[in-house]
Design an enzyme around this catalytic site. Structure first.
Site, PDB file in Angstrom:
ATOM      1  N   CYS A   1      -0.098  -3.676  13.798  1.00 44.83           N
ATOM      2  CA  CYS A   1       0.839  -4.626  13.185  1.00 44.83           C
ATOM      3  C   CYS A   1       1.147  -5.760  14.159  1.00 44.83           C
ATOM      4  O   CYS A   1       1.153  -6.924  13.781  1.00 44.83           O
ATOM      5  CB  CYS A   1       2.128  -3.925  12.777  1.00 44.83           C
ATOM      6  SG  CYS A   1       1.922  -2.710  11.475  1.00 44.83           S
TER       7      CYS A   1
ATOM      8  N   ARG B   1       0.804  -1.220   0.000  1.00 49.03           N
ATOM      9  CA  ARG B   1       0.000   0.000   0.000  1.00 49.03           C
ATOM     10  C   ARG B   1       0.842   1.277   0.000  1.00 49.03           C
ATOM     11  O   ARG B   1       0.368   2.336  -0.396  1.00 49.03           O
ATOM     12  CB  ARG B   1      -0.915   0.027   1.235  1.00 49.03           C
ATOM     13  CG  ARG B   1      -0.136   0.029   2.525  1.00 49.03           C
ATOM     14  CD  ARG B   1      -0.961   0.189   3.772  1.00 49.03           C
ATOM     15  NE  ARG B   1      -0.097   0.122   4.938  1.00 49.03           N
ATOM     16  CZ  ARG B   1       0.636   1.128   5.385  1.00 49.03           C
ATOM     17  NH1 ARG B   1       0.590   2.298   4.766  1.00 49.03           N
ATOM     18  NH2 ARG B   1       1.419   0.974   6.441  1.00 49.03           N
TER      19      ARG B   1
ATOM     20  N   HIS C   1       9.475  -7.902   6.420  1.00 47.96           N
ATOM     21  CA  HIS C   1       9.877  -7.267   5.167  1.00 47.96           C
ATOM     22  C   HIS C   1      10.898  -6.144   5.361  1.00 47.96           C
ATOM     23  O   HIS C   1      10.994  -5.533   6.417  1.00 47.96           O
ATOM     24  CB  HIS C   1       8.657  -6.730   4.413  1.00 47.96           C
ATOM     25  CG  HIS C   1       7.795  -5.820   5.235  1.00 47.96           C
ATOM     26  ND1 HIS C   1       6.649  -6.237   5.864  1.00 47.96           N
ATOM     27  CD2 HIS C   1       7.909  -4.483   5.521  1.00 47.96           C
ATOM     28  CE1 HIS C   1       6.093  -5.226   6.510  1.00 47.96           C
ATOM     29  NE2 HIS C   1       6.844  -4.145   6.309  1.00 47.96           N
TER      30      HIS C   1
ATOM     31  N   ARG D   1       1.536  -9.328  12.489  1.00 46.58           N
ATOM     32  CA  ARG D   1       1.068  -9.637  11.129  1.00 46.58           C
ATOM     33  C   ARG D   1       2.014  -9.079  10.077  1.00 46.58           C
ATOM     34  O   ARG D   1       2.128  -9.603   8.967  1.00 46.58           O
ATOM     35  CB  ARG D   1      -0.339  -9.084  10.908  1.00 46.58           C
ATOM     36  CG  ARG D   1      -0.419  -7.575  10.934  1.00 46.58           C
ATOM     37  CD  ARG D   1      -1.767  -7.041  10.470  1.00 46.58           C
ATOM     38  NE  ARG D   1      -1.788  -5.586  10.538  1.00 46.58           N
ATOM     39  CZ  ARG D   1      -1.326  -4.775   9.593  1.00 46.58           C
ATOM     40  NH1 ARG D   1      -0.808  -5.272   8.492  1.00 46.58           N
ATOM     41  NH2 ARG D   1      -1.380  -3.460   9.744  1.00 46.58           N
ATOM     42  N   SER D   2       2.684  -7.957  10.404  1.00 45.96           N
ATOM     43  CA  SER D   2       3.514  -7.245   9.435  1.00 45.96           C
ATOM     44  C   SER D   2       4.642  -6.560  10.192  1.00 45.96           C
ATOM     45  O   SER D   2       4.393  -5.903  11.203  1.00 45.96           O
ATOM     46  CB  SER D   2       2.658  -6.217   8.690  1.00 45.96           C
ATOM     47  OG  SER D   2       3.440  -5.389   7.863  1.00 45.96           O
TER      48      SER D   2
ATOM     49  N   ARG E   1      -2.776 -21.195  30.249  1.00 46.11           N
ATOM     50  CA  ARG E   1      -2.323 -21.030  28.857  1.00 46.11           C
ATOM     51  C   ARG E   1      -3.210 -20.041  28.103  1.00 46.11           C
ATOM     52  O   ARG E   1      -3.199 -19.997  26.876  1.00 46.11           O
ATOM     53  CB  ARG E   1      -2.320 -22.390  28.158  1.00 46.11           C
ATOM     54  CG  ARG E   1      -1.386 -23.418  28.807  1.00 46.11           C
ATOM     55  CD  ARG E   1      -1.293 -24.679  27.980  1.00 46.11           C
ATOM     56  NE  ARG E   1      -2.543 -25.422  27.937  1.00 46.11           N
ATOM     57  CZ  ARG E   1      -2.831 -26.471  28.708  1.00 46.11           C
ATOM     58  NH1 ARG E   1      -1.943 -26.879  29.609  1.00 46.11           N
ATOM     59  NH2 ARG E   1      -3.982 -27.097  28.581  1.00 46.11           N
ATOM     60  N   ARG E   2      -3.973 -19.248  28.874  1.00 43.48           N
ATOM     61  CA  ARG E   2      -4.936 -18.325  28.269  1.00 43.48           C
ATOM     62  C   ARG E   2      -4.649 -16.866  28.620  1.00 43.48           C
ATOM     63  O   ARG E   2      -5.553 -16.033  28.595  1.00 43.48           O
ATOM     64  CB  ARG E   2      -6.352 -18.700  28.727  1.00 43.48           C
ATOM     65  CG  ARG E   2      -6.736 -20.129  28.381  1.00 43.48           C
ATOM     66  CD  ARG E   2      -8.078 -20.511  28.965  1.00 43.48           C
ATOM     67  NE  ARG E   2      -8.434 -21.892  28.623  1.00 43.48           N
ATOM     68  CZ  ARG E   2      -9.554 -22.496  29.010  1.00 43.48           C
ATOM     69  NH1 ARG E   2     -10.435 -21.833  29.757  1.00 43.48           N
ATOM     70  NH2 ARG E   2      -9.793 -23.745  28.669  1.00 43.48           N
TER      71      ARG E   2
ATOM     72  N   ASN F   1       9.762  -2.794  18.443  1.00 46.28           N
ATOM     73  CA  ASN F   1       8.875  -3.828  18.984  1.00 46.28           C
ATOM     74  C   ASN F   1       9.632  -4.744  19.938  1.00 46.28           C
ATOM     75  O   ASN F   1       9.131  -5.088  21.028  1.00 46.28           O
ATOM     76  CB  ASN F   1       8.274  -4.662  17.851  1.00 46.28           C
ATOM     77  CG  ASN F   1       7.544  -3.844  16.807  1.00 46.28           C
ATOM     78  OD1 ASN F   1       7.569  -4.178  15.626  1.00 46.28           O
ATOM     79  ND2 ASN F   1       6.905  -2.747  17.199  1.00 46.28           N
TER      80      ASN F   1
ATOM     81  N   TYR G   1      11.988  -2.706   3.224  1.00 42.30           N
ATOM     82  CA  TYR G   1      11.697  -1.792   2.128  1.00 42.30           C
ATOM     83  C   TYR G   1      12.956  -1.612   1.274  1.00 42.30           C
ATOM     84  O   TYR G   1      14.086  -1.610   1.796  1.00 42.30           O
ATOM     85  CB  TYR G   1      11.217  -0.450   2.671  1.00 42.30           C
ATOM     86  CG  TYR G   1       9.798  -0.500   3.188  1.00 42.30           C
ATOM     87  CD1 TYR G   1       8.714  -0.415   2.325  1.00 42.30           C
ATOM     88  CD2 TYR G   1       9.535  -0.654   4.550  1.00 42.30           C
ATOM     89  CE1 TYR G   1       7.412  -0.480   2.786  1.00 42.30           C
ATOM     90  CE2 TYR G   1       8.237  -0.722   5.031  1.00 42.30           C
ATOM     91  CZ  TYR G   1       7.180  -0.640   4.147  1.00 42.30           C
ATOM     92  OH  TYR G   1       5.892  -0.715   4.608  1.00 42.30           O
TER      93      TYR G   1
END
Length: 282
Positions: free
Chosen positions: A166, A21, A227, A186-187, A146-147, A197, A229
């Site tokens: 993300c 995007r 990823h 996720r990304s 485990r929750r 992070n 860039y």
């Protein structure tokens, strides 16, 4: 830190070129994973300078439960979220809101799921749910569960977000008195986002370990779309040529999570290489 450098090298060697995007192509690998032992030092990268103040301020902002960046931008002169905020500083119901005020349903008779009775029989209203406090309470009362999960993904409010989360879920796990944390993302922008992070969630794990009487264990991280860039490649190649230095140590004053301030985090022994500038893809 070797785990991070190995991640960079693997994506450079094996990444597939993809469009996205932002308009800037990436090299992307699927489902990359690494883990670090927090007893070996605080995982703040040494092959480039990572701005510790911004990392901790971002974490404290997550814990505030707000849907704007005014505390970051106006009160603390921290601008790492400016690119995703509107003129009023609004970012929508992202990490802080979903961590501390996750939208849920409640009813007058105490049920929390609309399948209990028909719409005509039950009056439903939106409520808010503090996932972080629930995790702390469970670690104190049922550490073998485990929750112990905190989710930052809510499909029902994605359209209200300036940037969908993300890092979408983290799970705490206790083993032999050690608090471990696994983050699913996720990304992941390897040059800019992942170093933040890594440090942010490691600091969170250490802070919650202190509040719950546990010892920090491992931080584990899975990145579904890992990823780089294209305009970050040369900077990362430069970073790969640098020799990692000893990790610093982080000491966090023992106090409830909601009372922590930046001054409660003491970083010692941080001796990184010079910063490397990477453009932000918005």
């Amino acid at each position: 830190m070797k785990q991070y450098l190995d991640l960079v090298q693997n994506v450079l060697d094996n990444g597939v070129k993809k469009q996205n995007r932002t308009g800037t192509p990436t090299l992307s690998c699927f489902a990359e994973h690494y883990r670090v032992d927090l007893s070996k030092g605080f995982p703040l990268l040494t092959t480039k300078k990572v701005y510790f103040r911004s990392v901790i301020l971002e974490l404290l902002w997550y814990l505030r439960g707000e849907d704007h960046i005014r505390w970051l931008r106006d009160e603390n002169d921290c601008h790492i979220w400016d690119a995703w905020a509107d003129d009023d500083g609004y970012v929508g119901p992202i990490y802080p809101t979903l961590w501390r005020r996750f939208p849920s349903l409640s009813s007058a008779d105490g049920h929390s799921y609309p399948g209990k009775g028909s719409a005509e029989e039950t009056s439903w209203a939106y409520d808010e749910y503090d996932q972080v406090q629930r995790a702390i309470d469970m670690l104190k009362t049922n550490p073998n569960s485990r929750r112990i999960v905190v989710s930052a993904w809510h499909p029902g409010v994605l359209d209200e977000m300036r940037l969908p989360p993300c890092h979408v879920m983290y799970i705490f796990n206790v083993s032999d008195g050690r608090l471990n944390c696994h983050l699913t993302q996720r990304s992941g922008d390897i040059a800019l986002g992942i170093p933040f992070n890594l440090a942010c969630y490691s600091a969170l794990t250490m802070a919650i370990a202190g509040e719950t009487g546990l010892t920090p264990g491992h931080f584990s991280h899975t990145i579904v779309d890992a990823h780089i860039y294209e305009n970050h490649i040369e900077g990362l190649k430069k970073q790969l040529k640098r020799e990692p230095r000893p990790l610093p140590r982080l000491t966090i004053r023992s106090k409830p999570l909601d009372q922590l301030e930046f001054s409660d985090f003491e970083l010692t022994g941080y001796n990184p290489h010079d910063p490397i500038r990477f453009p932000v893809a918005v």
